[in-house]
Design an enzyme around this catalytic site. Structure first.
Site, PDB file in Angstrom:
ATOM      1  N   ASN A 112      -1.660  12.594  -4.938  1.00 35.66           N
ATOM      2  CA  ASN A 112      -2.755  12.863  -5.800  1.00 35.66           C
ATOM      3  C   ASN A 112      -3.499  14.324  -5.858  1.00 35.66           C
ATOM      4  O   ASN A 112      -3.640  15.076  -6.975  1.00 35.66           O
ATOM      5  CB  ASN A 112      -4.080  11.880  -5.568  1.00 35.66           C
ATOM      6  CG  ASN A 112      -4.420  10.995  -6.894  1.00 35.66           C
ATOM      7  OD1 ASN A 112      -3.599  11.140  -7.986  1.00 35.66           O
ATOM      8  ND2 ASN A 112      -5.189  10.059  -6.786  1.00 35.66           N
ATOM      9  N   ASP A 143      -1.712   8.978 -11.514  1.00 36.30           N
ATOM     10  CA  ASP A 143      -1.982   7.693 -12.495  1.00 36.30           C
ATOM     11  C   ASP A 143      -0.656   7.255 -12.988  1.00 36.30           C
ATOM     12  O   ASP A 143      -0.250   6.112 -13.099  1.00 36.30           O
ATOM     13  CB  ASP A 143      -2.929   7.772 -13.554  1.00 36.30           C
ATOM     14  CG  ASP A 143      -4.237   8.053 -13.029  1.00 36.30           C
ATOM     15  OD1 ASP A 143      -4.573   7.670 -11.906  1.00 36.30           O
ATOM     16  OD2 ASP A 143      -5.564   8.589 -13.680  1.00 36.30           O
ATOM     17  N   ASP A 183       0.925  -1.103  -0.010  1.00 33.63           N
ATOM     18  CA  ASP A 183      -0.032   0.014   0.085  1.00 33.63           C
ATOM     19  C   ASP A 183       0.975   1.342  -0.323  1.00 33.63           C
ATOM     20  O   ASP A 183       1.758   1.516   0.785  1.00 33.63           O
ATOM     21  CB  ASP A 183      -0.979   0.176   1.327  1.00 33.63           C
ATOM     22  CG  ASP A 183      -1.933   1.267   1.129  1.00 33.63           C
ATOM     23  OD1 ASP A 183      -2.968   1.139   0.707  1.00 33.63           O
ATOM     24  OD2 ASP A 183      -1.425   2.305   1.931  1.00 33.63           O
ATOM     25  N   ASP A 206      -4.491   2.233  -4.945  1.00 37.42           N
ATOM     26  CA  ASP A 206      -2.973   2.354  -4.727  1.00 37.42           C
ATOM     27  C   ASP A 206      -2.471   1.152  -3.900  1.00 37.42           C
ATOM     28  O   ASP A 206      -1.487   1.363  -3.103  1.00 37.42           O
ATOM     29  CB  ASP A 206      -2.928   3.472  -3.797  1.00 37.42           C
ATOM     30  CG  ASP A 206      -3.695   3.568  -2.510  1.00 37.42           C
ATOM     31  OD1 ASP A 206      -4.398   2.833  -2.306  1.00 37.42           O
ATOM     32  OD2 ASP A 206      -3.338   4.632  -1.738  1.00 37.42           O
TER      33      ASP A 206
END
Length: 211
Positions: free
Chosen positions: A28, A37, A20, A63
């Site tokens: 982001n 992305d 993770d 993610d």
């Protein structure tokens, strides 16, 4: 297939690593979804280039990544791989004019004969990852059965808390429904109403006096 192999040959070992990205939402929000992305794609490419052809990496959720490590000898092999992956991902990513640094928290689940379904192994790797994440960024943990018990206790406590809050809200709403009538009975009349009644009583009194 790997689970069937373990059940047939207890000496065969493999592991699931659940990765993770720490604080990915911050990346982001600060750089935008487009660069977020691209960062995920760059991480996936870096992982694939690092892993051997026998090992599999797959994206799980926004993610998160799951890695299947085949043919390990023991937990130390899985831990060593987790540490190498953390070092690999910690190297900077150059995206346009931005140098981006990220870390990963990793949960490790080792194969065992009692695993009948692959999703159970993934579930336990995910549980270990969340426990590792609670320790702080760039941590890893090997799954233990006590973690599952702890998660069940936590879920039960959260359910009890939500139920108690919901009951408290419902009770508060019932009290709020009864409150206006109770307030109306307890409070004095508005001034305008009081004056109107005084005028009415005065007129009645005058009428009686005239009679």
């Amino acid at each position: 297939q790997s689970i069937n192999q373990v059940q047939q040959d207890p000496q065969s070992r493999f592991a699931i690593l659940w990765l993770d990205l720490d604080q990915f939402k911050l990346v982001n929000h600060s750089l935008g979804n487009g660069l977020g992305d691209r960062l995920l794609i760059a991480i996936a490419q870096r992982l694939k280039a690092f892993l051997s052809p026998n090992e599999v990496v797959a994206r799980q959720g926004e993610d998160e990544f799951a890695i299947l490590l085949r043919h390990i000898q023991d937990s130390e092999d899985a831990i060593r791989m987790a540490e190498q992956i953390q070092q690999l991902v910690a190297r900077p990513f150059n995206l346009d004019d931005h140098e981006v640094f990220v870390t990963v928290s990793i949960g490790i689940a080792l194969s065992a004969a009692y695993y009948a379904q692959p999703e159970h192994l993934l579930r336990d790797a995910g549980t270990a990852m969340y426990r590792a994440k609670a320790m702080g960024r760039a941590s890893y943990l090997v799954f233990e059965k006590s973690m599952r018990t702890g998660m069940l206790v936590k879920l039960r406590l959260e359910s009890d808390l939500r139920r108690a809050i919901a009951q408290g809200i419902a009770q508060g709403e019932r009290q709020a429904e009864r409150l206006p009538s109770a307030i109306s009975a307890a409070l004095p009349m508005p001034l305008e109403t009081s004056r109107a009644l005084d005028t009415e009583f005065a007129e009645l009194s005058n009428g009686r006096s005239e009679d």
